[in-house]
Design a protein around this motif. Structure first.
Motif, PDB file in Angstrom:
ATOM      1  N   UNK A 136       0.837  -1.208   0.000  1.00 22.67           N
ATOM      2  CA  UNK A 136       0.000   0.000   0.000  1.00 22.67           C
ATOM      3  C   UNK A 136       0.870   1.255   0.000  1.00 22.67           C
ATOM      4  N   UNK A 137       1.970   1.178   0.716  1.00 23.08           N
ATOM      5  CA  UNK A 137       2.839   2.356   0.790  1.00 23.08           C
ATOM      6  C   UNK A 137       3.489   2.649  -0.569  1.00 23.08           C
TER       7      UNK A 137
ATOM      8  N   UNK B 219     -11.192  12.162  -0.403  1.00 25.47           N
ATOM      9  CA  UNK B 219     -10.588  12.723   0.814  1.00 25.47           C
ATOM     10  C   UNK B 219     -10.253  14.206   0.623  1.00 25.47           C
TER      11      UNK B 219
ATOM     12  N   UNK C 152      -6.086  -1.609  -7.657  1.00 26.89           N
ATOM     13  CA  UNK C 152      -5.879  -1.010  -6.332  1.00 26.89           C
ATOM     14  C   UNK C 152      -5.498   0.451  -6.474  1.00 26.89           C
TER      15      UNK C 152
ATOM     16  N   UNK D 145      -8.472   6.577   4.729  1.00 32.49           N
ATOM     17  CA  UNK D 145      -9.175   5.581   3.898  1.00 32.49           C
ATOM     18  C   UNK D 145     -10.044   4.678   4.764  1.00 32.49           C
TER      19      UNK D 145
ATOM     20  N   UNK E  82       1.838   8.123   4.628  1.00 33.91           N
ATOM     21  CA  UNK E  82       1.190   6.823   4.441  1.00 33.91           C
ATOM     22  C   UNK E  82       0.224   6.527   5.584  1.00 33.91           C
TER      23      UNK E  82
ATOM     24  N   UNK F 127     -10.302   7.217  -3.747  1.00 38.89           N
ATOM     25  CA  UNK F 127     -10.342   7.575  -2.325  1.00 38.89           C
ATOM     26  C   UNK F 127      -9.657   8.917  -2.080  1.00 38.89           C
ATOM     27  N   UNK F 128      -8.526   9.115  -2.722  1.00 39.15           N
ATOM     28  CA  UNK F 128      -7.794  10.367  -2.513  1.00 39.15           C
ATOM     29  C   UNK F 128      -8.597  11.559  -3.015  1.00 39.15           C
TER      30      UNK F 128
ATOM     31  N   UNK G 240       0.951   4.223  -2.763  1.00 42.32           N
ATOM     32  CA  UNK G 240       0.757   5.641  -2.452  1.00 42.32           C
ATOM     33  C   UNK G 240       1.903   6.469  -3.014  1.00 42.32           C
ATOM     34  N   UNK G 241       3.104   5.900  -2.931  1.00 38.93           N
ATOM     35  CA  UNK G 241       4.256   6.642  -3.456  1.00 38.93           C
ATOM     36  C   UNK G 241       4.167   6.804  -4.973  1.00 38.93           C
TER      37      UNK G 241
ATOM     38  N   UNK H 121       1.821   9.700  -5.364  1.00 41.49           N
ATOM     39  CA  UNK H 121       2.371  11.024  -5.043  1.00 41.49           C
ATOM     40  C   UNK H 121       3.578  11.392  -5.907  1.00 41.49           C
ATOM     41  N   UNK H 122       3.933  10.503  -6.802  1.00 42.58           N
ATOM     42  CA  UNK H 122       5.062  10.806  -7.689  1.00 42.58           C
ATOM     43  C   UNK H 122       6.399  10.404  -7.117  1.00 42.58           C
ATOM     44  N   UNK H 123       6.361   9.643  -6.023  1.00 42.31           N
ATOM     45  CA  UNK H 123       7.609   9.200  -5.403  1.00 42.31           C
ATOM     46  C   UNK H 123       7.906   7.732  -5.692  1.00 42.31           C
TER      47      UNK H 123
ATOM     48  N   UNK I 203      -8.552   2.483  -7.143  1.00 49.80           N
ATOM     49  CA  UNK I 203      -9.326   2.667  -5.905  1.00 49.80           C
ATOM     50  C   UNK I 203      -8.675   3.735  -5.023  1.00 49.80           C
ATOM     51  N   UNK I 204      -7.344   3.706  -4.996  1.00 50.28           N
ATOM     52  CA  UNK I 204      -6.623   4.712  -4.214  1.00 50.28           C
ATOM     53  C   UNK I 204      -6.884   6.111  -4.769  1.00 50.28           C
TER      54      UNK I 204
END
Ligand SMILES: [Zn+2]
Lengths: 149, 178
Positions: free
Chosen positions: A7-8, A46, A35, B171, B164, A42-43, A11-12, A15-17, A38-39
């Motif tokens: 998941x991390x 949020x 996935x 979420x 994170x 969600x973002x 996310x990276x 975020x472009x990382x 879906x992220x």
């Protein structure tokens, strides 16, 4: 194929990382791509939700409620004491009667009316008006105010 | 400092600066303080500071970064003040949304949207101040991980970790709201 993204790592990537290998994996792996979608959704939810102002808090702070209650009680007490002493002083005649002023310790507390909340722009207008309205430098001790004479 | 930097100021310029940045600064303060009224107050302080700085004739390299830095510091000060902590401790986030800034397609949509927002703000308010700050700078201000790390004096790995955790909690909040 490399193991699926954590998941991390996902996310990276968002975020472009993300690392090059993670990004390549994301292109080739259907589950990870799902996935990622879906992220993204969600973002979006949020950030959209948090871009709106936070909801009002449930109630007035307890200490404010207490302050109002105590002020009201003090007023009521001052009124009652004042009223009863006034009655007593009128009925009492003699040199030993206590002065009414001794009851004045609990001075009536003035409750200020709730001030309307001025809008940001109105407040801004007020302070700009204030600042430009006078030539004097009111913040003489302000280290930021190097422009003041 | 060059002579250009201390030329007499035009008031209109400051109005433009305010108009261009007010929404962003206010949003950043809301995110850091999770309180609309407090955020308004702190945003006012930020622009008052900006105005003094402006009137002094000095200029930052970039106003947006300057404003963000001042806003972040002002919010941190507010968060640190014991009064604010006491006040926060005695209020329950969150009850009702203020009207405005939302488009409702139907009563059901509106209720669902409100519930999601309420839940997300609740979760967001429970994040650490640092997580909120990192999230705000990264996702709302568009700072890079490197810039955030530099600003906070953290390693990039630490920033990623904070981010994170914040996203993971948020979420989860969506899951509870839906
Ligand atoms: Zn995969």
């Amino acid at each position: 194929m490399k193991r699926c993204l954590t998941d991390q790592s996902l996310l990276q990537c968002y975020t472009g990382d993300g690392t090059a290998s993670d990004l390549i994996h994301l292109e080739d792996c259907v589950p990870c791509a799902a996935r990622y979608k879906a992220l993204e959704a969600d973002m979006a939810l949020i950030t959209q939700s948090l871009a709106a102002p936070p909801p009002a808090r449930r109630s007035a702070p307890a200490f404010l409620r207490w302050r109002v209650a105590l002020s009201a009680a003090a007023m009521a007490a001052a009124f009652v004491i004042g009223w009863s002493l006034r009655g007593a002083s009128m009925s009492q005649i003699g040199p030993h009667s206590k002065p009414i002023a001794s009851a004045g310790h609990s001075a009536p507390v003035q409750l200020s009316a709730a001030e309307p909340t001025a809008s940001t722009s109105a407040l801004y207008a007020a302070y700009v008006q204030d600042a430009f309205g006078s030539d004097s430098c009111s913040e003489a001790n302000d280290p930021l105010d190097a422009g003041c004479p | 400092m060059t002579k250009v930097d201390v030329l007499p100021l035009e008031h209109e310029d400051f109005r433009d600066l305010y108009a261009g940045h007010q929404v962003r600064v206010l949003r950043l303060c809301r995110l850091m303080l999770t309180d609309a009224d407090e955020a308004e107050e702190v945003a006012q302080e930020v622009f008052l500071k900006a105005f003094r700085f402006y009137r002094s004739g000095r200029r930052p390299d970039a106003w947006d970064k300057w404003l963000v830095t001042v806003a972040v510091n002002a919010c941190r000060d507010r968060l640190r003040s014991s009064w604010w902590k006491r006040w926060r401790g005695r209020t329950e986030p969150f009850d009702e949304f203020r009207d405005g800034e939302r488009i409702h397609h139907s009563a059901e949509d509106a209720a669902s949207q409100r519930e999601t927002q309420r839940m997300l703000w609740k979760v967001f308010g429970r994040l650490s101040a640092r997580q909120r700050e990192i999230f705000a700078l990264r996702h709302f201000e568009g700072w890079s991980t490197e810039e955030v790390a530099l600003h906070l004096g953290l390693s990039q790995g630490s920033v990623k970790q904070h981010l994170f955790r914040a996203v993971r909690e948020l979420r989860k909040g969506i899951g509870k709201a839906l």
